[in-house]
Write a protein that holds these residues in place. Structure first.
Motif, PDB file in Angstrom:
ATOM      1  N   GLU A 175       0.843  -1.199   0.000  1.00  0.00           N
ATOM      2  CA  GLU A 175       0.000   0.000   0.000  1.00  0.00           C
ATOM      3  C   GLU A 175       0.875   1.246   0.000  1.00  0.00           C
ATOM      4  O   GLU A 175       1.946   1.281   0.621  1.00  0.00           O
ATOM      5  N   THR A 176       0.404   2.278  -0.679  1.00  0.00           N
ATOM      6  CA  THR A 176       1.054   3.592  -0.672  1.00  0.00           C
ATOM      7  C   THR A 176       0.043   4.629  -0.210  1.00  0.00           C
ATOM      8  O   THR A 176      -1.052   4.719  -0.769  1.00  0.00           O
ATOM      9  N   GLN A 177       0.416   5.385   0.831  1.00  0.00           N
ATOM     10  CA  GLN A 177      -0.457   6.404   1.408  1.00  0.00           C
ATOM     11  C   GLN A 177       0.097   7.785   1.097  1.00  0.00           C
ATOM     12  O   GLN A 177       1.317   7.985   1.116  1.00  0.00           O
ATOM     13  N   PHE A 178      -0.789   8.767   0.856  1.00  0.00           N
ATOM     14  CA  PHE A 178      -0.345  10.084   0.406  1.00  0.00           C
ATOM     15  C   PHE A 178      -1.402  11.131   0.748  1.00  0.00           C
ATOM     16  O   PHE A 178      -2.586  10.806   0.925  1.00  0.00           O
ATOM     17  N   PRO A 179      -0.995  12.396   0.853  1.00  0.00           N
ATOM     18  CA  PRO A 179      -1.976  13.469   1.060  1.00  0.00           C
ATOM     19  C   PRO A 179      -2.777  13.705  -0.215  1.00  0.00           C
ATOM     20  O   PRO A 179      -2.294  13.458  -1.329  1.00  0.00           O
ATOM     21  N   ILE A 180      -4.000  14.171  -0.049  1.00  0.00           N
ATOM     22  CA  ILE A 180      -4.859  14.461  -1.200  1.00  0.00           C
ATOM     23  C   ILE A 180      -4.699  15.931  -1.578  1.00  0.00           C
ATOM     24  O   ILE A 180      -4.841  16.806  -0.715  1.00  0.00           O
ATOM     25  N   ARG A 217      -6.358  11.573   4.082  1.00  0.00           N
ATOM     26  CA  ARG A 217      -5.302  11.076   3.207  1.00  0.00           C
ATOM     27  C   ARG A 217      -5.876  10.014   2.269  1.00  0.00           C
ATOM     28  O   ARG A 217      -6.942   9.451   2.534  1.00  0.00           O
ATOM     29  N   GLY A 218      -5.165   9.762   1.204  1.00  0.00           N
ATOM     30  CA  GLY A 218      -5.570   8.743   0.254  1.00  0.00           C
ATOM     31  C   GLY A 218      -4.583   7.590   0.237  1.00  0.00           C
ATOM     32  O   GLY A 218      -3.486   7.670   0.803  1.00  0.00           O
ATOM     33  N   ALA A 219      -4.975   6.502  -0.412  1.00  0.00           N
ATOM     34  CA  ALA A 219      -4.106   5.336  -0.522  1.00  0.00           C
ATOM     35  C   ALA A 219      -4.509   4.511  -1.730  1.00  0.00           C
ATOM     36  O   ALA A 219      -5.680   4.514  -2.141  1.00  0.00           O
ATOM     37  N   VAL A 220      -3.537   3.817  -2.295  1.00  0.00           N
ATOM     38  CA  VAL A 220      -3.790   2.783  -3.303  1.00  0.00           C
ATOM     39  C   VAL A 220      -3.150   1.504  -2.783  1.00  0.00           C
ATOM     40  O   VAL A 220      -2.120   1.548  -2.102  1.00  0.00           O
ATOM     41  N   PHE A 221      -3.761   0.364  -3.077  1.00  0.00           N
ATOM     42  CA  PHE A 221      -3.282  -0.878  -2.474  1.00  0.00           C
ATOM     43  C   PHE A 221      -3.515  -2.056  -3.399  1.00  0.00           C
ATOM     44  O   PHE A 221      -4.293  -1.995  -4.364  1.00  0.00           O
ATOM     45  N   SER A 222      -2.838  -3.153  -3.047  1.00  0.00           N
ATOM     46  CA  SER A 222      -3.039  -4.437  -3.693  1.00  0.00           C
ATOM     47  C   SER A 222      -2.994  -5.513  -2.615  1.00  0.00           C
ATOM     48  O   SER A 222      -2.065  -5.530  -1.794  1.00  0.00           O
ATOM     49  N   ASP A 223      -3.993  -6.380  -2.584  1.00  0.00           N
ATOM     50  CA  ASP A 223      -4.084  -7.464  -1.609  1.00  0.00           C
ATOM     51  C   ASP A 223      -4.013  -8.811  -2.321  1.00  0.00           C
ATOM     52  O   ASP A 223      -4.566  -8.972  -3.422  1.00  0.00           O
ATOM     53  N   VAL A 224      -3.365  -9.788  -1.679  1.00  0.00           N
ATOM     54  CA  VAL A 224      -3.415 -11.178  -2.126  1.00  0.00           C
ATOM     55  C   VAL A 224      -3.661 -12.057  -0.908  1.00  0.00           C
ATOM     56  O   VAL A 224      -3.229 -11.732   0.197  1.00  0.00           O
ATOM     57  N   ALA A 225      -4.377 -13.157  -1.092  1.00  0.00           N
ATOM     58  CA  ALA A 225      -4.660 -14.055   0.029  1.00  0.00           C
ATOM     59  C   ALA A 225      -5.088 -15.419  -0.488  1.00  0.00           C
ATOM     60  O   ALA A 225      -5.561 -15.555  -1.625  1.00  0.00           O
ATOM     61  N   THR A 226      -4.902 -16.403   0.361  1.00  0.00           N
ATOM     62  CA  THR A 226      -5.427 -17.741   0.104  1.00  0.00           C
ATOM     63  C   THR A 226      -5.943 -18.310   1.417  1.00  0.00           C
ATOM     64  O   THR A 226      -5.348 -18.082   2.479  1.00  0.00           O
ATOM     65  N   LEU A 227      -7.053 -19.024   1.339  1.00  0.00           N
ATOM     66  CA  LEU A 227      -7.668 -19.673   2.503  1.00  0.00           C
ATOM     67  C   LEU A 227      -8.034 -21.079   2.069  1.00  0.00           C
ATOM     68  O   LEU A 227      -8.826 -21.263   1.134  1.00  0.00           O
ATOM     69  N   PHE A 228      -7.462 -22.090   2.734  1.00  0.00           N
ATOM     70  CA  PHE A 228      -7.648 -23.456   2.241  1.00  0.00           C
ATOM     71  C   PHE A 228      -7.536 -24.448   3.397  1.00  0.00           C
ATOM     72  O   PHE A 228      -7.207 -24.098   4.531  1.00  0.00           O
ATOM     73  N   GLY A 229      -7.820 -25.720   3.075  1.00  0.00           N
ATOM     74  CA  GLY A 229      -7.704 -26.802   4.043  1.00  0.00           C
ATOM     75  C   GLY A 229      -8.967 -26.991   4.855  1.00  0.00           C
ATOM     76  O   GLY A 229      -9.392 -26.097   5.585  1.00  0.00           O
ATOM     77  N   ASN A 230      -9.590 -28.153   4.735  1.00  0.00           N
ATOM     78  CA  ASN A 230     -10.759 -28.496   5.538  1.00  0.00           C
ATOM     79  C   ASN A 230     -11.013 -29.994   5.356  1.00  0.00           C
ATOM     80  O   ASN A 230     -11.202 -30.461   4.229  1.00  0.00           O
ATOM     81  N   ASP A 231     -11.010 -30.739   6.479  1.00  0.00           N
ATOM     82  CA  ASP A 231     -11.168 -32.192   6.419  1.00  0.00           C
ATOM     83  C   ASP A 231     -12.620 -32.638   6.447  1.00  0.00           C
ATOM     84  O   ASP A 231     -12.903 -33.841   6.428  1.00  0.00           O
ATOM     85  N   SER A 232     -13.546 -31.689   6.510  1.00  0.00           N
ATOM     86  CA  SER A 232     -14.961 -32.053   6.557  1.00  0.00           C
ATOM     87  C   SER A 232     -15.361 -32.787   5.277  1.00  0.00           C
ATOM     88  O   SER A 232     -14.900 -32.471   4.178  1.00  0.00           O
ATOM     89  N   SER A 233     -16.235 -33.777   5.437  1.00  0.00           N
ATOM     90  CA  SER A 233     -16.706 -34.533   4.269  1.00  0.00           C
ATOM     91  C   SER A 233     -17.602 -33.682   3.378  1.00  0.00           C
ATOM     92  O   SER A 233     -17.908 -34.065   2.260  1.00  0.00           O
TER      93      SER A 233
END
Length: 401
Positions: free
Chosen positions: A317-322, A332-348
């Motif tokens: 993320e980059t934060q800056f005055p408007i 203030r303003g910001a531009v950002f990029s997010d990445v994520a993964t959520l996995f794994g579950n033994d339920s049938s």
């Protein structure tokens, strides 16, 4: 001078004073000076009330929440917060209550002690609703100036109720409307979790309200199984690094990483209450509980996500005055990029349990308002999986590191 500036910043971070100025005067010896600390006090109590309007498909409803916070209760530096809220959603009235108290110098020592009590009701979708009641007792011990250790005992009880919208004509829960995992949890009744948690926090953030430089890192483990139904070891970590990229332009860079893993220890298995669900702290641009393992037999995405045992996430993320907005306004303003993964579950009942990455990009407006930090995010997913739930706009009133 380094120690004096550090002390000044610690006084400012207490949020008891409007201004803090430290000057010097000659001491009684040539190698000594007297420090003069000049402060202007400010109100340490807050009363806030807010409202909103929730929409989800054809369902909608208003919400209101109020709180009273005192950061310097009785002039002893104690923290006290009372909160209450209500949401009208899906023709139901969901209520929430909370009480928190912290004594920063327990028994006159540099040990903080406190407790939290809460009750939360929520209608996540029009398919099921949750009811959680619990509390915790916690202690904190500083290890040096930047490192703090904490330990807590936690006790909670959670229940799920299947709504009429997910029942068949015979009044039986329909597994095509809500996951069998939630149906089983509702049939089981109350799920009691009794656990002990411990943490290490490293914090060199220069300004909690408007960070420009420093590191915030937290490692935490929670072991459940001291009675109750839950039995697991949950490990989480997160770290945020702030760095001023341009002092002249007041541009700040932020890199944040995090992750978690939960390991079943007993024979009761992991409940849907125990697994990780995504939220805006993990990745923006997707609905809460809107990615990860899900029951694909459910025809509607609502009520199909059952959580995962592992997650990883990162943010740049980059934060800056408007331009044209004075710095005194605190926007203030910001531009950002997010990445994520959520996995794994033994339920049938679980599908899509393999590691699959999601990504989003977006922009934010941040306001250091008199009511506390307020942030508006707009994110667009650029990498997603079939069945994920998208939520472009997000609003919150908190600082997060």
């Amino acid at each position: 001078q380094v120690l004096i500036q550090r002390a000044k910043k610690r006084l400012e971070n207490l949020e008891f004073f409007q201004t803090v100025n430290i000057s010097t005067a000659p001491g009684s010896q040539p190698d000594q000076v007297v420090l003069i600390v000049d402060v202007v006090e400010k109100s340490s109590g807050d009363f806030s009330i807010g409202g909103g309007y929730t929409t989800s498909g054809d369902e909608s409803g208003p919400s209101v929440e109020g709180s009273i916070t005192e950061k310097n209760f009785l002039g002893r530096g104690q923290y006290l917060r009372l909160s209450a809220g209500t949401t009208l959603f899906n023709d139901q009235n969901y209520q929430s209550y909370g009480l928190s108290f912290t004594e920063p110098y327990f028994l006159g020592e540099r040990i903080s002690a406190g407790f939290d009590l809460y009750k939360r009701q929520s209608g996540v979708t029009d398919k099921y609703q949750t009811d959680t009641t619990g509390g915790s007792i916690r202690f904190g011990l500083p290890i040096g100036n930047d490192l703090t250790a904490g330990v807590a005992y936690n006790l909670s009880q959670q229940t799920i109720t299947i709504d009429d919208a997910a029942l068949t004509a015979a009044g039986i829960p329909d597994p095509t409307q809500v996951s069998q995992a939630y149906i089983d949890a509702a049939a089981q009744g109350a799920w009691v979790k009794s656990s002990v948690s411990w943490s290490l926090i490293y914090n060199t953030i220069d300004d909690v309200k408007n960070p420009h430089d420093g590191i915030y890192a937290k490692f935490e483990q929670e072991a459940a199984g001291l009675g109750g139904d839950a039995s697991f070891l949950k490990t989480t970590f997160k770290s945020s690094v702030y760095k001023t990229l341009s002092e002249e332009q007041d541009i700040v860079g932020l890199v944040r990483v995090g992750g978690g893993y939960i390991k079943e220890l007993g024979s009761n298995g992991l409940s849907v209450f125990d697994t990780f669900q995504n939220n805006t702290d993990m990745i923006r641009g997707f609905s809460s509980a809107g990615i990860g393992p899900r029951d694909t037999r459910v025809t509607d995405s609502d009520g199909s996500f059952i959580g995962g045992t592992t997650y990883l996430n990162a943010t740049a993320e980059t934060q800056f005055p408007i331009p044209l907005i004075p710095d005194s306004v605190g926007i203030r303003g910001a531009v950002f990029s997010d990445v994520a993964t959520l996995f794994g579950n033994d339920s049938s009942y679980a599908a899509n349990t393999d590691m699959q990455w999601r990504a989003s990009v977006g922009a934010s407006i941040m306001w250091a308002s008199p009511f506390g930090p307020i942030r508006f995010d707009y994110a667009v997913p650029v990498l997603k999986v079939d069945g994920d739930q998208v939520q472009n706009f997000n609003f919150n009133m908190s600082s997060k590191f």
